[in-house]
Scaffold this active site. Sequence first.
Site, mmCIF file in Angstrom:
data_model
loop_
_atom_site.group_PDB
_atom_site.id
_atom_site.type_symbol
_atom_site.label_atom_id
_atom_site.label_comp_id
_atom_site.label_asym_id
_atom_site.label_seq_id
_atom_site.Cartn_x
_atom_site.Cartn_y
_atom_site.Cartn_z
ATOM 1 N N HIS A 189 11.270 -14.278 4.692
ATOM 2 C CA HIS A 189 12.341 -13.281 4.740
ATOM 3 C C HIS A 189 13.270 -13.556 5.923
ATOM 4 C CE1 HIS A 189 9.207 -10.404 2.846
ATOM 5 N NE2 HIS A 189 10.134 -10.556 1.931
ATOM 6 N N SER A 249 4.771 -11.709 0.752
ATOM 7 C CA SER A 249 4.052 -10.686 1.524
ATOM 8 C C SER A 249 2.654 -10.477 0.921
ATOM 9 C CB SER A 249 4.816 -9.367 1.498
ATOM 10 O OG SER A 249 6.081 -9.536 2.070
ATOM 11 N N ARG A 305 12.686 -18.408 -4.430
ATOM 12 C CA ARG A 305 11.670 -19.383 -4.046
ATOM 13 C C ARG A 305 11.469 -20.444 -5.119
ATOM 14 N NH1 ARG A 305 7.516 -14.720 -2.676
ATOM 15 N NH2 ARG A 305 8.486 -14.157 -4.634
ATOM 16 N N LYS A 310 5.190 -1.722 -6.922
ATOM 17 C CA LYS A 310 4.311 -2.131 -5.813
ATOM 18 C C LYS A 310 3.782 -0.921 -5.045
ATOM 19 C CE LYS A 310 6.626 -6.567 -4.892
ATOM 20 N NZ LYS A 310 7.562 -7.251 -3.974
HETATM 21 O O1 PNS Z 1 10.973 -7.353 -2.084
HETATM 22 P P1 PNS Z 1 11.068 -6.899 -3.516
HETATM 23 O O2 PNS Z 1 9.890 -5.979 -3.848
HETATM 24 O O3 PNS Z 1 11.199 -8.022 -4.498
HETATM 25 O O4 PNS Z 1 12.410 -6.018 -3.604
HETATM 26 C C1 PNS Z 1 12.771 -5.370 -4.809
HETATM 27 C C2 PNS Z 1 13.774 -4.248 -4.502
HETATM 28 C C3 PNS Z 1 13.169 -3.251 -3.533
HETATM 29 C C4 PNS Z 1 15.035 -4.856 -3.915
HETATM 30 C C5 PNS Z 1 14.137 -3.554 -5.869
HETATM 31 O O5 PNS Z 1 12.966 -3.042 -6.437
HETATM 32 C C6 PNS Z 1 15.169 -2.437 -5.686
HETATM 33 O O6 PNS Z 1 16.344 -2.717 -5.575
HETATM 34 N N1 PNS Z 1 14.679 -1.177 -5.646
HETATM 35 C C7 PNS Z 1 15.534 0.000 -5.515
HETATM 36 C C8 PNS Z 1 15.809 0.623 -6.884
HETATM 37 C C9 PNS Z 1 16.915 -0.166 -7.576
HETATM 38 O O7 PNS Z 1 18.063 -0.119 -7.173
HETATM 39 N N2 PNS Z 1 16.572 -0.959 -8.597
HETATM 40 C C10 PNS Z 1 17.554 -1.875 -9.182
HETATM 41 C C11 PNS Z 1 17.853 -1.586 -10.579
HETATM 42 S S1 PNS Z 1 16.616 -2.351 -11.563
#
Ligand code: PNS
Length: 159
Positions: free
Chosen positions: A18, A129, A91, A42
């Site tokens: 990150h 993570s 990745r 998660k």
């Molecule tokens: O590190 P991650 O878990 O891959 O991040 C995913 C994250 C948190 C960026 C994604 O789940 C997110 O944007 N969550 C907020 C809700 C949202 O806006 N979802 C997007 C529409 S599907």
Amino acid sequence: MGGIAVCPGSFDPITYGHLDIIKRAAKVFEQVYVVVLNNSSKKPLFTVEERIQLIEEVTKDLKNVKVDSFQGLLMDYAKSVNANAVIRGLRAVSDFEYEMQITSMNRVLNDEVETFFIMTNNQYSFLSSSIVKEVAKYNGDISELVPDTVEKALKNKFS
Ligand code: PNS
């Protein structure tokens, strides 16, 4: 290039992978908001406050990086800070389908905000993570994967 970018994620916890993406984004964008968001698929180990504290600690030398959290949609957060870009790390091919799905959804929600992908440095292409937590849980060596402060926080969680 200028512009305001949001680096969203669960950051549970932040890893060197990150950090590499954040540093590279900070070289290109005028202002970068690293924002801890909820990923509904998660179950986090660290609280939002703990995750923010760890990110703040490891990004403290990056003057154009701010750390924040938000309960809700990424696109609503982006609007609230006037961001015109979202940065995600890629990745491997396995990341692609998921990223395409959320990027397309985000574009439906707000097509003024562009998503940019930064290819992860090869040395971190396997890093996540989840993998770090798995290794830390069984007392494995994670010193090459996360900053010291994160390593300590993980040890505390699992002690
Ligand atoms: O590190 P991650 O878990 O891959 O991040 C995913 C994250 C948190 C960026 C994604 O789940 C997110 O944007 N969550 C907020 C809700 C949202 O806006 N979802 C997007 C529409 S599907």
